[in-house]
Design an enzyme around this catalytic site. Structure first.
Site, PDB file in Angstrom:
ATOM      1  N   ARG A  79      12.935  39.369   6.717  1.00 53.50           N
ATOM      2  CA  ARG A  79      14.065  39.315   7.664  1.00 53.50           C
ATOM      3  C   ARG A  79      14.388  37.858   7.991  1.00 53.50           C
ATOM      4  O   ARG A  79      13.482  37.079   8.306  1.00 53.50           O
ATOM      5  CB  ARG A  79      13.690  40.073   8.931  1.00 53.50           C
ATOM      6  N   ARG A 148      13.015  36.791  19.550  1.00 52.48           N
ATOM      7  CA  ARG A 148      13.533  36.997  18.193  1.00 52.48           C
ATOM      8  C   ARG A 148      14.979  36.510  18.059  1.00 52.48           C
ATOM      9  O   ARG A 148      15.494  35.839  18.942  1.00 52.48           O
ATOM     10  CB  ARG A 148      13.443  38.480  17.869  1.00 52.48           C
ATOM     11  N   LYS A 213       7.404  42.105  21.272  1.00 49.05           N
ATOM     12  CA  LYS A 213       8.668  41.461  20.904  1.00 49.05           C
ATOM     13  C   LYS A 213       9.532  41.206  22.136  1.00 49.05           C
ATOM     14  O   LYS A 213       9.432  41.917  23.144  1.00 49.05           O
ATOM     15  CB  LYS A 213       9.417  42.336  19.905  1.00 49.05           C
ATOM     16  N   LYS A 215      13.759  40.172  23.143  1.00 45.65           N
ATOM     17  CA  LYS A 215      15.093  40.057  22.546  1.00 45.65           C
ATOM     18  C   LYS A 215      16.121  39.561  23.561  1.00 45.65           C
ATOM     19  O   LYS A 215      16.157  40.053  24.683  1.00 45.65           O
ATOM     20  CB  LYS A 215      15.526  41.419  22.004  1.00 45.65           C
ATOM     21  N   CYS A 434      19.847  53.358  11.125  1.00 45.92           N
ATOM     22  CA  CYS A 434      18.775  52.418  10.799  1.00 45.92           C
ATOM     23  C   CYS A 434      18.422  52.584   9.323  1.00 45.92           C
ATOM     24  O   CYS A 434      18.961  53.450   8.630  1.00 45.92           O
ATOM     25  CB  CYS A 434      17.562  52.701  11.673  1.00 45.92           C
ATOM     26  N   CYS A 483      15.990  51.777  16.395  1.00 37.04           N
ATOM     27  CA  CYS A 483      16.508  50.552  15.768  1.00 37.04           C
ATOM     28  C   CYS A 483      18.029  50.541  15.646  1.00 37.04           C
ATOM     29  O   CYS A 483      18.637  49.482  15.566  1.00 37.04           O
ATOM     30  CB  CYS A 483      15.875  50.360  14.398  1.00 37.04           C
TER      31      CYS A 483
END
Ligand code: SRM
Ligand code: SF4
Length: 580
Positions: A79, A148, A213, A215, A434, A483
């Site tokens: 990614r 991220r 994570k 965001k 997704c 996702c």
């Protein structure tokens, strides 16, 4: 660092792994050098995520390879970190070449406006990541327990505010990048900086990085294309008509949940105040630090900022932030969102340049006999003087086309049958899915591969009822991790098992209310059967301008979900009765 002491006694194994990894080095070099297997060690697989890559195996081949006593067909998903989703035409050509040389001849636009490669075997992993860096892009912090890819509204050229929003996305992304020397050492053959953990390589994150994570996304009203309320830290850009003046700050958004575990739920971020542009770095950094210090490090299922906030209360969070800042956020400024979808087609900006937004189903760029999309976009990149912009709805804008170039681009769009909006139904334009099978290790059902056929069936029904031109947002995911941000879609299918989906209804059209479980474990045909009478009812009895999501709530098909904790209300009540 004021670590939350209560949780330190019972740390999850991932925390110990991060600590002993020497700032994400682990034994990745050894894993890459081991030619006996296509896999990395289980510890390195986890550390590799911070470097932007996930080990996967082709799930279509699993059973057959097991039968033949072969190891699974391992490969890596890679990614890219590309804040704001912009790349130049030259970068496009380089990324396209990497896809042909090292991956499966395809580029995949993600729901966080970047590219993923699939099918990169271990032998090519270093060349792939080095190639991405050669194109002046990177993969560090595309995945892992760090901040991220920062996403932002997609049209930077339509006004100065758009340009400014993109600039902030890049600055925020750079500001919170991990500083470890592991990345340049492993992938770019840079000299070892230090393997000595006493040297502070990570002033913000420390040795154990974040609990999970993190965001950040920036929306520019009236568009909520980025789904600002799904972000851990959402910024709603406020302007004075010409320029940005600051951001409303929202915290604690997230989609992920687990079926039948009511303690896990999607949550929309809470708007906690306004700050000016010169305050935003300070505010964002303190929010990340609060999550670093108080996020749950013993249970990864409860480790996102949304749970840190809900377990202590939003007032505690605001107080903690104010205390760290030494001042208070102002009250939020008024804002108004109209939709979370993308507009398509040609548009001209205030400078006279043109932009063409194409609808790419599920963001998949590859050649098929009917549509040589990858080739067509490559040919455009060869002559394009502007750049390419990816959207968080997995679509693509060929941006900043000088007026004299427009007819050449139009000719290529025609020649390669590129997906112009007038050829695509409204429901297909706004649909999203997704990746799921065959690459995603967590998929319980098909998603990207089932979407085209499912939409065929849906289109037929909608046309029969006369709703073919009405905007109704449909999103599909292969599991409840969310996702494709399904829980803020008017209709959502969430994979339960192969061929079966939970059906959710009733989100608000601009992503400002969660939807609610309507029926469980339905097949595709059962979903169409279930939706048909509701569509008929909607066509007959909706108020003027009423969106489908609002209609199903008003008519009582599903209850209105006011906050994340209500999402599983019935399950929680049932569980309480059973345990009483
Ligand atoms: Fe995601 C895990 C794909 C956006 C929530 N996500 C995964 C993995 C890496 C599976 C895994 O852990 O083994 C998937 C790889 C599939 C594959 O084969 O490529 C995966 N996520 C994706 C992408 C590619 C979906 C897409 O079709 O575009 C998106 C890549 C975004 C990017 O470029 O960074 C993607 N994932 C999201 C979003 C949407 C967003 O951020 O706006 C969410 C919901 C928002 C959120 O974070 O809450 C999301 N992904 C998850 C979760 C659940 C996290 C949670 O808090 O529970 C997982 C599982 C996990 O982390 O344990 C996950
Ligand atoms: Fe995989 Fe589930 Fe994310 Fe889909 S929602 S990509 S199935 S983790």
């Amino acid at each position: 660092m004021t670590q939350n002491l209560q949780q330190q006694s019972n740390l999850s194994p991932d925390e110990a792994l991060k600590r002993k990894s020497r700032y994400l080095r682990g034994t990745i070099l050894e894993s890459l050098a081991d030619s006996i297997t296509g896999s990395a060690t289980s510890d390195d697989i986890k550390l590799l995520k911070f470097h932007g890559t996930y080990q996967q195996d082709d799930r279509d081949l699993r059973v057959e390879r097991m039968r033949q006593k072969l190891e699974p067909a391992y490969s890596f998903m890679v990614r890219i970190r590309m804040p704001g989703g912009i790349c130049t035409a030259d970068q496009w050509l380089q990324l396209d070449e990497i896809a042909q040389k090292y991956a499966n001849n395809s580029l995949r636009i993600t729901t966080r406006q970047t590219f993923q490669y699939h099918g990169v075997i271990k032998r090519y992993l270093k060349s792939t990541i080095a190639g991405i860096n050669k194109a002046a892009l990177s993969t560090i912090a595309a995945c892992g327990d760090v901040n991220r890819n920062v996403v932002c509204h997609n049209n930077p050229y339509l006004s100065t505010c758009h340009e400014e929003v993109y600039d902030w996305a890049k600055r925020l992304s750079n500001r919170f990048l991990p500083q470890t020397g592991a990345y340049p050492e492993i992938w770019l053959d840079k000299e070892k900086i230090s393997a000595d953990s006493s040297i502070k390589e990570e002033p913000l994150y420390g040795e154990t990085y974040l609990p999970r994570k993190f965001k950040i996304g920036i929306a520019l009203p009236p568009s909520n294309d980025i789904d600002v309320f799904a972000q851990d830290l959402g910024l709603i850009a406020i302007n004075d008509g010409n320029h940005l003046i600051g951001f409303n700050v929202s915290v604690g958004g997230g989609m992920g949940m687990t079926h039948n575990v009511p303690e896990t739920y999607p949550r929309l971020a809470s708007v906690i105040g306004f700050c000016t542009l010169d305050q935003i770095f300070e505010v964002a950094e303190h929010i990340i630090r609060i999550q670093r210090d108080f996020g749950n490090r013993s249970d990864r299922q409860q480790a996102r900022l949304k749970y840190t906030i809900d377990s202590r209360g939003i007032d505690w969070f605001k107080e903690e932030l104010n205390q760290r800042l030494g001042w208070k956020l102002e009250s939020p400024r008024p804002y108004h969102f109209e939709s979370n979808n993308d507009p398509f087609g040609w548009v001209q900006d205030f400078k006279g340049n043109w932009h063409l937004s194409l609808c790419l189903l599920s963001g998949r760029i590859k050649d098929t006999p009917e549509q040589p999309l990858m080739t067509g976009l490559r040919e455009i990149a060869k002559i394009h003087q502007g750049d390419f912009r990816l959207t968080t709805n997995q679509n693509l804008t060929i941006a900043n086309i000088p007026p004299a170039e427009k007819k050449n681009i139009e000719a290529l769009v025609e020649k390669y049958h590129l997906p112009m909006p007038e050829k695509i139904s409204r429901v297909r334009q706004d649909a999203m899915s997704c990746v799921a099978l065959p690459t995603c290790g967590l998929a319980m059902a098909e998603s990207e591969r089932m979407l085209p056929d499912f939409l065929n069936k849906l289109e037929a029904i909608l046309a029969r009822i006369g709703l073919q031109n009405d905007p109704i947002t449909v999103r599909v995911t292969g599991c409840p991790n969310g996702c494709g941000r399904p829980y803020i879609s008017e209709i959502a299918l969430v994979g339960k098992s192969l061929g079966r989906y939970n059906l959710y209804l009733g989100a608000e059209f601009a992503g400002q209310r969660l939807n609610k479980l309507y029926k469980e474990s339905l097949t595709e045909d059962e979903i169409i059967e279930t939706l048909t009478p509701i569509f008929k009812h909607y066509a007959q009895d909706r108020n003027k301008g009423e969106y489908f999501g609002n209609f199903v709530v008003r008519m009582g098909y599903v209850e209105e979900v006011k906050e994340g904790k209500d999402f599983n209300k019935k399950d929680i009540e049932l569980k309480a009765v059973k345990t009483a």
